[in-house]
Design a protein around this motif. Structure first.
Motif, mmCIF file in Angstrom:
data_model
loop_
_atom_site.group_PDB
_atom_site.id
_atom_site.type_symbol
_atom_site.label_atom_id
_atom_site.label_comp_id
_atom_site.label_asym_id
_atom_site.label_seq_id
_atom_site.Cartn_x
_atom_site.Cartn_y
_atom_site.Cartn_z
ATOM 1 N N ARG A 148 0.828 -1.208 0.000
ATOM 2 C CA ARG A 148 0.000 0.000 0.000
ATOM 3 C C ARG A 148 0.861 1.256 0.000
ATOM 4 N NH1 ARG A 148 -4.049 -0.400 4.884
ATOM 5 N NH2 ARG A 148 -4.430 1.728 4.141
ATOM 6 N N LEU A 149 1.972 1.208 0.739
ATOM 7 C CA LEU A 149 2.859 2.372 0.781
ATOM 8 C C LEU A 149 3.482 2.642 -0.580
ATOM 9 C CD1 LEU A 149 4.135 4.522 2.562
ATOM 10 C CD2 LEU A 149 5.928 2.890 3.164
ATOM 11 N N ALA A 150 3.846 1.587 -1.302
ATOM 12 C CA ALA A 150 4.398 1.781 -2.640
ATOM 13 C C ALA A 150 3.359 2.373 -3.588
ATOM 14 C CB ALA A 150 4.917 0.444 -3.183
ATOM 15 N N ARG A 151 2.104 1.934 -3.438
ATOM 16 C CA ARG A 151 1.040 2.473 -4.291
ATOM 17 C C ARG A 151 0.801 3.955 -4.002
ATOM 18 N NH1 ARG A 151 -2.921 -0.497 -2.566
ATOM 19 N NH2 ARG A 151 -2.269 -2.320 -3.779
ATOM 20 N N VAL A 152 0.832 4.319 -2.722
ATOM 21 C CA VAL A 152 0.633 5.726 -2.363
ATOM 22 C C VAL A 152 1.805 6.572 -2.855
ATOM 23 C CG1 VAL A 152 0.473 7.317 -0.411
ATOM 24 C CG2 VAL A 152 -0.844 5.200 -0.400
ATOM 25 N N ASP A 153 3.018 6.074 -2.725
ATOM 26 C CA ASP A 153 4.186 6.813 -3.222
ATOM 27 C C ASP A 153 4.103 7.050 -4.728
ATOM 28 O OD1 ASP A 153 5.367 7.093 -0.759
ATOM 29 O OD2 ASP A 153 6.498 5.216 -0.910
ATOM 30 N N ALA A 154 3.606 6.044 -5.447
ATOM 31 C CA ALA A 154 3.471 6.198 -6.895
ATOM 32 C C ALA A 154 2.446 7.277 -7.235
ATOM 33 C CB ALA A 154 3.079 4.862 -7.518
ATOM 34 N N ARG A 155 1.344 7.324 -6.477
ATOM 35 C CA ARG A 155 0.338 8.366 -6.730
ATOM 36 C C ARG A 155 0.887 9.756 -6.429
ATOM 37 N NH1 ARG A 155 -4.923 7.513 -7.731
ATOM 38 N NH2 ARG A 155 -5.730 5.380 -7.700
ATOM 39 N N ILE A 156 1.667 9.854 -5.375
ATOM 40 C CA ILE A 156 2.225 11.166 -5.034
ATOM 41 C C ILE A 156 3.228 11.612 -6.092
ATOM 42 C CG2 ILE A 156 3.658 12.373 -3.353
ATOM 43 C CD1 ILE A 156 2.346 10.759 -1.170
#
Length: 563
Positions: A148-156
């Motif tokens: 989930r953290l990797a997905r959020v980093d990609a969105r940011i």
């Protein structure tokens, strides 16, 4: 023990928002739906374009270009409101992504620290998991958090947050209507009402502060400028649609009248409540920034303070004098937040109103609360808040405490009541309140058999003392009443007042701090009068304590033959 942060004054509200009901006819309600649907589609299109632009500087978001496209299907002022709403929604979504990334990072680090310790062992403050099964489950949990953290980093990084106009929660309810107790038609009504766009920004210098949605202060009539494709529905000059109902804004009406009569900017929002099938008109405006006194200035005034401890089902409060002494009996206010959201908000307001009445009755200058957010606790969860049935109950209790809602309601209502809200560090308030204040407060209120002092009342005393700049701990005799001295001083908190030459100091009491760590008075501690040239007393006996109480003067030195 970690360092305690300094207390601070909670900022005053930066704006005002009032509401009144629009008692529209079925035909007028249909016109409002048409306007809201049309503008809602345009605003969602503009929001998609804004997300596509990505994370850029304020001058590079292509707002002028997007506004020009929207003006053809609405008007220049409607287009300005829609582009402004799109920008605000985009920036809010980015902040939510930053908060989610911080939350996931804290949870992952908490699990990593415990995974570094073998099962059943402890290294420093880190404790390993109890058995291998729990450790394996936490390893899976850590993998999910990292995904989930990797997905959020990609969105940011891409600058494209996920935004659901109408609310993600309501969108998910569509797949479980039976559990939510809704039919498809009822859900559709709520979904369409949430996606309406009927917001008009204020404009200083415009008639009554708003040209798009104007309200006549004398008659209360409401007129709305129709978008270009709906101009054929106009029943008033210049493409306007005038409603037959009137609004008066009874709450804070004088402030609203001062703005609209001076043609100052006022924003209006038309809101539809599908559950009651009612329409409302909200008026909002920005207020001038109020300069509130700091905690140091509040202490210098010497006013009382009301300490409040927020709990899941009640508010515990206590009044303290400027020296940090509890006054009167403890106050317990029930806080039942079950039921519909509208009732919960009303009960919270009623509890805060009772707090404000108590503060005014006792002449308090402010209210002290804990600076609670529970962000870390909700993010980390059972890693720091306990496991098993007891830990689960505690986590649910923390999740049910309305910290943000209580803080916002209290600061707004207290500001209009003329009170200052002080926020203090919540560290150890409940623990020290129970250890140092629960039993003495119970002894102080032992005459009233119906009064029960809990650890939460002790925490409220600790909160108020911390806001006053005093120590939380107490010494014996602080809360008791003396026959000659009605109210004793707090333990070493009051600043010493210099006395004039030739006067005697007051007798020391059990609550007055003495040098050398003494807590009880002694005969030698009584200071003598300062000797002068006319009144010089012979000090008989070799008592060092009495010799120390005589300050040498030139006259005394001459008499003794010393230089």
């Amino acid at each position: 023990m970690r360092a305690i942060a300094a207390p601070f004054a909670v900022a005053a509200p930066g704006g005002a928002r009032i509401r009144d009901r629009l008692r529209v006819t079925p035909g007028e309600a249909e016109v409002l739906r048409l306007i809201g649907d049309h503008l809602g589609r345009l605003q969602r299109t503009d929001l998609a374009l804004r997300v596509g632009v990505g994370r850029v500087k304020a001058g590079e978001n292509r707002r002028a270009e997007r506004k020009k496209k929207l003006t053809a299907g609405s008007s220049s002022r409607w287009a300005g409101a829609m582009t402004r709403a799109s920008e605000n929604q985009y920036q809010l979504s980015l902040r939510c992504l930053y908060d989610e990334r911080a939350s996931l990072g804290r949870a992952a680090r908490a699990i990593e620290i415990r995974l570094a310790v073998p099962c059943g062992e402890r290294k420093g403050k880190a404790r390993g998991y109890a058995y291998q099964g729990e450790r394996w489950a936490k390893q899976r949990r850590l993998a999910m958090l990292r995904t989930r953290l990797a997905r959020v980093d990609a969105r940011i990084e891409s600058g494209r947050p996920g935004i659901v106009v109408g609310g993600r929660r309501l969108a998910r309810v569509r797949h479980s209507l039976a559990d939510a107790g809704l039919t498809e038609a009822q859900w559709r009504q709520r979904w369409e009402a949430a996606r309406l766009f009927l917001t008009a920004d204020g404009e200083s210098g415009a008639p009554y502060g708003n040209y798009t949605i104007s309200v006549d202060p004398s008659e209360g009539g409401v007129a709305i400028v129709l978008p270009e494709p709906l101009r054929h529905l106009a029943n008033a000059p210049r493409g306007r649609y005038r409603l037959t109902c009137a609004v008066g804004f009874p709450h804070r009406r004088e402030e609203w009248l001062d703005r609209v009569t001076a043609n100052r900017a006022v924003r209006y929002d038309v809101v539809h409540d599908p559950a009651r099938d009612r329409w409302y008109l909200d008026a909002s405006w920005a207020t001038e920034t109020a300069l509130l006194p700091t905690p140091e200035e509040l202490r210098a005034l010497g006013g009382r303070l009301l300490g409040v401890d927020l709990n899941a089902d009640h508010l515990a409060a206590y009044v303290l004098d400027p020296q940090g002494n509890p006054i009167g009996a403890p106050l317990t206010i029930p806080l039942d937040l079950t039921g519909p959201a509208s009732q919960r908000d009303g009960r919270l307001r009623a509890a805060i109103s009772r707090l404000l009445r108590t503060a005014r009755e006792h002449g308090c200058a402010g209210i002290a609360i804990e600076n609670l957010g529970f962000g870390d606790a909700r993010a980390i969860g059972r890693e720091t808040m306990g496991r098993g049935r007891r830990g689960k109950t505690f986590r649910r209790t923390v999740a049910g405490i309305p910290t943000a809602k209580f803080r916002e309601r209290l600061r707004s209502m207290a500001f209009h009541a003329g009170l200052v809200v002080l926020a203090v560090d919540p560290a150890y308030t409940s623990v020290w309140g129970e250890r140092y204040w629960k039993t003495p407060l119970q002894q102080q209120n032992q005459k009233n058999q119906q009064t029960t002092v809990t650890r939460h009342h002790g925490a409220s005393v600790a909160i108020a003392r911390r806001a006053l700049g005093h120590r939380v701990r107490r010494r014996p005799g602080v809360t008791a009443h003396d026959r000659r001295i009605v109210t004793r001083r707090a333990t070493g908190q009051a600043a010493p007042t210099p006395r004039a030459c030739g006067t005697a100091s007051p007798p020391r009491t059990a609550s007055t701090p003495l040098p050398g760590g003494k807590t009880r008075p002694r005969r030698s501690d009584q200071l003598a009068l300062f000797p002068t040239s006319k009144t010089v007393r012979e000090v008989t006996g070799p008592s060092p304590a009495r010799l120390a109480t005589v300050r040498p003067t030139p006259a005394n030195n001459a008499k003794n033959g010393s230089s």
